[in-house]
Design a protein around this motif. Structure first.
Motif, PDB file in Angstrom:
ATOM      1  N   VAL A  69      37.125  46.266  33.513  1.00 17.31           N
ATOM      2  CA  VAL A  69      36.193  46.330  32.394  1.00 17.31           C
ATOM      3  C   VAL A  69      35.205  47.458  32.649  1.00 17.31           C
ATOM      4  N   LEU A  70      34.963  48.285  31.626  1.00 14.23           N
ATOM      5  CA  LEU A  70      33.897  49.278  31.677  1.00 14.23           C
ATOM      6  C   LEU A  70      32.704  48.718  30.919  1.00 14.23           C
ATOM      7  N   HIS A  71      31.554  48.710  31.558  1.00 10.50           N
ATOM      8  CA  HIS A  71      30.361  48.063  31.003  1.00 10.50           C
ATOM      9  C   HIS A  71      29.213  49.074  30.983  1.00 10.50           C
ATOM     10  N   LYS A  72      28.892  49.588  29.798  1.00 12.37           N
ATOM     11  CA  LYS A  72      27.802  50.559  29.697  1.00 12.37           C
ATOM     12  C   LYS A  72      26.458  49.836  29.629  1.00 12.37           C
ATOM     13  N   HIS A  73      25.428  50.493  30.148  1.00 11.67           N
ATOM     14  CA  HIS A  73      24.053  49.982  30.199  1.00 11.67           C
ATOM     15  C   HIS A  73      23.903  48.762  31.113  1.00 11.67           C
ATOM     16  N   TYR A  74      24.931  48.446  31.871  1.00 14.48           N
ATOM     17  CA  TYR A  74      24.854  47.267  32.744  1.00 14.48           C
ATOM     18  C   TYR A  74      23.889  47.527  33.899  1.00 14.48           C
TER      19      TYR A  74
END
Length: 286
Positions: A69-74
């Motif tokens: 999973v790619l999670h931006k702003h994490y």
């Protein structure tokens, strides 16, 4: 249009419903389950979150061999990272397909793939449990830098890895021992880019310390990020090729040596500074 990235015999692309059944059959060993969730355990949350993109990795037979999973702003608890950041989470290779180098191939192409999915983001992070040495050796090989260590993660000590997507990293760069460097005490490691020698690193071992005597990149490759990528891979290479080495060291002469920023960005720590020289070190075992 579905974005995908082809690399040798794998393809990475965003998840599609046609792959749900394959992910239901996805298996990890009991040991691996300590470090990573099964895809179906995180898939629906990722689908429902606009900041997350679940991804599958396929082989040439279109079988699902990997997932992440790619999670931006994490923001991972315990680390202060930028807001414009992408984290790689829940990365794993299906147990059925392990042992064929797929994990390494996934990591080598991952930076280019992330840039296609999130073209406006430059910071890529991932967190790995410190005792999972097999995983973080692969991350270092792919150019990720060990940025921080957290003493108390969910199952113990964990490590934060970082890669600057805006830099011109060379994922196809390989470190290769030069068999002709058998005379004297200097070992030469060639920097091979797509099968062509792009430069070299000269090393000299003294007991538990390995001294970098020279880092040289041929003029045609000096704008391609070869030196920095090589130094980030060096710790993993040394662990495999040099017995008993615990520290890599380099001394740069002159207050404003041109290579000083290179070693700083490659996770070397300045340990001694004088008017005439400075010394950098990197511990290869944590």
């Amino acid at each position: 249009m579905t974005k995908s990235k082809h690399f040798d015999d794998i393809t990475i692309q965003p998840y599609d419903t046609q792959y749900r059944e394959a992910l239901a059959q996805f298996a990890l060993s009991e040991r691996q389950r300590i470090y990573s969730s099964l895809p179906l355990e995180v898939l629906d949350d990722a689908i429902e979150d606009e900041n997350r993109v679940p991804n599958v990795v396929l082989n040439t037979q279109q079988e699902v061999i990997g997932f992440f999973v790619l999670h931006k702003h994490y923001q991972h608890e315990g680390y202060d990272t930028p807001n414009e950041v992408v984290y790689v989470r829940s990365l794993s290779v299906n147990e059925r397909y392990q042992g064929h180098g797929y994990g390494t191939k996934m990591m080598m192409v991952l930076p280019q793939y992330v840039q296609e999915v999130f073209p406006d983001f430059n910071h890529l992070y991932l967190v790995v449990d410190a005792e999972n040495a097999a995983a973080w050796n692969v991350y270092e090989r792919a150019g990720f830098m060990h940025a921080a260590t957290k003493e108390e993660g969910p199952i113990g000590k964990e490590r934060l890895y970082y890669l600057d997507l805006d830099a011109k990293y060379v994922s196809s760069l390989k470190l290769q021992y030069n068999d002709d460097s058998t005379v004297g005490t200097i070992d030469i490691v060639d920097l091979m880019l797509n099968g062509t020698k792009a430069g070299f690193i000269a090393l000299e071992q003294f007991d538990e310390r390995l001294i970098i005597r020279s880092v040289y990149v041929f003029e045609a490759y000096q704008a391609a990020g070869v030196a920095q990528n090589a130094l980030r891979q060096l710790a993993t290479y040394v662990r495999k090729q040099f017995q008993g080495v615990k520290v890599i060291e380099v001394t740069l002469f002159g207050q404003n040596h041109q290579l000083k920023p290179l070693f700083e960005k490659s996770n070397f720590v300045e340990t001694l500074t004088t008017e005439d020289y400075c010394t950098f070190e990197k511990y290869i075992n944590y």
